[in-house]
Design a protein around this motif. Structure first.
Motif, PDB file in Angstrom:
ATOM      1  N   VAL A  21       0.840  -1.203   0.000  1.00 14.33           N
ATOM      2  CA  VAL A  21       0.000   0.000   0.000  1.00 14.33           C
ATOM      3  C   VAL A  21       0.873   1.250   0.000  1.00 14.33           C
ATOM      4  O   VAL A  21       0.610   2.208  -0.737  1.00 14.33           O
ATOM      5  CB  VAL A  21      -0.956  -0.001   1.220  1.00 14.33           C
ATOM      6  N   ALA A  22       1.927   1.243   0.799  1.00 12.93           N
ATOM      7  CA  ALA A  22       2.829   2.397   0.863  1.00 12.93           C
ATOM      8  C   ALA A  22       3.492   2.640  -0.485  1.00 12.93           C
ATOM      9  O   ALA A  22       3.624   3.790  -0.926  1.00 12.93           O
ATOM     10  CB  ALA A  22       3.883   2.171   1.939  1.00 12.93           C
ATOM     11  N   GLN A  23       3.898   1.568  -1.153  1.00 14.68           N
ATOM     12  CA  GLN A  23       4.541   1.725  -2.457  1.00 14.68           C
ATOM     13  C   GLN A  23       3.555   2.238  -3.494  1.00 14.68           C
ATOM     14  O   GLN A  23       3.894   3.069  -4.325  1.00 14.68           O
ATOM     15  CB  GLN A  23       5.156   0.405  -2.911  1.00 14.68           C
ATOM     16  N   GLU A  24       2.330   1.747  -3.440  1.00 17.04           N
ATOM     17  CA  GLU A  24       1.308   2.185  -4.386  1.00 17.04           C
ATOM     18  C   GLU A  24       0.952   3.656  -4.188  1.00 17.04           C
ATOM     19  O   GLU A  24       0.725   4.378  -5.142  1.00 17.04           O
ATOM     20  CB  GLU A  24       0.041   1.332  -4.254  1.00 17.04           C
ATOM     21  N   SER A  25       0.895   4.097  -2.937  1.00 16.97           N
ATOM     22  CA  SER A  25       0.512   5.482  -2.649  1.00 16.97           C
ATOM     23  C   SER A  25       1.708   6.419  -2.686  1.00 16.97           C
ATOM     24  O   SER A  25       1.575   7.617  -2.506  1.00 16.97           O
ATOM     25  CB  SER A  25      -0.187   5.574  -1.298  1.00 16.97           C
ATOM     26  N   ARG A  26       2.889   5.838  -2.888  1.00 14.89           N
ATOM     27  CA  ARG A  26       4.139   6.597  -3.014  1.00 14.89           C
ATOM     28  C   ARG A  26       4.391   7.501  -1.804  1.00 14.89           C
ATOM     29  O   ARG A  26       4.682   8.677  -1.947  1.00 14.89           O
ATOM     30  CB  ARG A  26       4.136   7.402  -4.303  1.00 14.89           C
ATOM     31  N   VAL A  27       4.285   6.910  -0.630  1.00 12.40           N
ATOM     32  CA  VAL A  27       4.623   7.651   0.587  1.00 12.40           C
ATOM     33  C   VAL A  27       6.130   7.865   0.620  1.00 12.40           C
ATOM     34  O   VAL A  27       6.859   7.350  -0.227  1.00 12.40           O
ATOM     35  CB  VAL A  27       4.158   6.917   1.870  1.00 12.40           C
ATOM     36  N   GLY A  28       6.609   8.583   1.613  1.00  7.40           N
ATOM     37  CA  GLY A  28       8.028   8.895   1.700  1.00  7.40           C
ATOM     38  C   GLY A  28       8.917   7.675   1.713  1.00  7.40           C
ATOM     39  O   GLY A  28       8.538   6.605   2.177  1.00  7.40           O
ATOM     40  N   SER A  29      10.115   7.841   1.179  1.00 17.32           N
ATOM     41  CA  SER A  29      11.046   6.716   1.095  1.00 17.32           C
ATOM     42  C   SER A  29      11.457   6.217   2.471  1.00 17.32           C
ATOM     43  O   SER A  29      11.769   5.039   2.632  1.00 17.32           O
ATOM     44  CB  SER A  29      12.276   7.095   0.276  1.00 17.32           C
ATOM     45  N   ASP A  30      11.454   7.095   3.487  1.00 16.38           N
ATOM     46  CA  ASP A  30      11.774   6.651   4.844  1.00 16.38           C
ATOM     47  C   ASP A  30      10.732   5.657   5.341  1.00 16.38           C
ATOM     48  O   ASP A  30      11.074   4.649   5.958  1.00 16.38           O
ATOM     49  CB  ASP A  30      11.855   7.826   5.815  1.00 16.38           C
ATOM     50  N   ASP A  31       9.461   5.927   5.057  1.00 16.35           N
ATOM     51  CA  ASP A  31       8.391   5.018   5.459  1.00 16.35           C
ATOM     52  C   ASP A  31       8.531   3.669   4.757  1.00 16.35           C
ATOM     53  O   ASP A  31       8.373   2.626   5.372  1.00 16.35           O
ATOM     54  CB  ASP A  31       7.016   5.617   5.153  1.00 16.35           C
ATOM     55  N   ILE A  32       8.822   3.717   3.479  1.00 15.55           N
ATOM     56  CA  ILE A  32       8.972   2.478   2.715  1.00 15.55           C
ATOM     57  C   ILE A  32      10.180   1.703   3.222  1.00 15.55           C
ATOM     58  O   ILE A  32      10.126   0.478   3.361  1.00 15.55           O
ATOM     59  CB  ILE A  32       9.057   2.768   1.203  1.00 15.55           C
ATOM     60  N   SER A  33      11.257   2.408   3.529  1.00 13.63           N
ATOM     61  CA  SER A  33      12.447   1.732   4.063  1.00 13.63           C
ATOM     62  C   SER A  33      12.145   1.048   5.390  1.00 13.63           C
ATOM     63  O   SER A  33      12.567  -0.087   5.623  1.00 13.63           O
ATOM     64  CB  SER A  33      13.590   2.731   4.256  1.00 13.63           C
ATOM     65  N   GLU A  34      11.411   1.734   6.259  1.00 10.16           N
ATOM     66  CA  GLU A  34      11.041   1.149   7.550  1.00 10.16           C
ATOM     67  C   GLU A  34      10.148  -0.068   7.372  1.00 10.16           C
ATOM     68  O   GLU A  34      10.341  -1.092   8.037  1.00 10.16           O
ATOM     69  CB  GLU A  34      10.340   2.190   8.419  1.00 10.16           C
ATOM     70  N   LEU A  35       9.163   0.036   6.487  1.00 10.02           N
ATOM     71  CA  LEU A  35       8.261  -1.089   6.237  1.00 10.02           C
ATOM     72  C   LEU A  35       9.011  -2.265   5.613  1.00 10.02           C
ATOM     73  O   LEU A  35       8.757  -3.420   5.950  1.00 10.02           O
ATOM     74  CB  LEU A  35       7.098  -0.658   5.339  1.00 10.02           C
ATOM     75  N   THR A  36       9.941  -1.966   4.720  1.00  7.87           N
ATOM     76  CA  THR A  36      10.740  -3.022   4.108  1.00  7.87           C
ATOM     77  C   THR A  36      11.592  -3.724   5.159  1.00  7.87           C
ATOM     78  O   THR A  36      11.653  -4.958   5.198  1.00  7.87           O
ATOM     79  CB  THR A  36      11.644  -2.443   3.000  1.00  7.87           C
ATOM     80  N   GLN A  37      12.234  -2.943   6.025  1.00  7.16           N
ATOM     81  CA  GLN A  37      13.062  -3.532   7.072  1.00  7.16           C
ATOM     82  C   GLN A  37      12.224  -4.390   8.008  1.00  7.16           C
ATOM     83  O   GLN A  37      12.640  -5.467   8.426  1.00  7.16           O
ATOM     84  CB  GLN A  37      13.815  -2.457   7.855  1.00  7.16           C
ATOM     85  N   ARG A  38      11.022  -3.929   8.336  1.00  6.04           N
ATOM     86  CA  ARG A  38      10.123  -4.696   9.209  1.00  6.04           C
ATOM     87  C   ARG A  38       9.778  -6.032   8.562  1.00  6.04           C
ATOM     88  O   ARG A  38       9.784  -7.076   9.221  1.00  6.04           O
ATOM     89  CB  ARG A  38       8.856  -3.894   9.505  1.00  6.04           C
TER      90      ARG A  38
END
Length: 57
Positions: A21-38
């Motif tokens: 969902v974060a990638q689709e909505s193109r939220v900030g890269s920090d958020d995507i990095s955190e979600l990816t790490q999780r």
């Protein structure tokens, strides 16, 4: 699958969904990095828990 493994697998599925969902909505890269790490951390925890369970049998 033990309850612990199932719970961890469900958590990973939810984390991957949130990441998608974060990638689709193109939220900030920090958020995507955190979600990816999780998601990576959960995958590693799941694999470790599975390995521990497999050795018990």
């Amino acid at each position: 699958m033990t309850h612990e493994l199932q719970a961890k697998a469900n958590e990973l599925i939810h984390a991957l969904g949130a990441l998608s969902v974060a990638q689709e909505s193109r939220v900030g890269s920090d958020d995507i990095s955190e979600l990816t790490q999780r998601a990576v951390d959960l995958k590693e925890e799941l694999l470790a828990a599975y390995s521990d369970t497999s050795r018990a049998y």
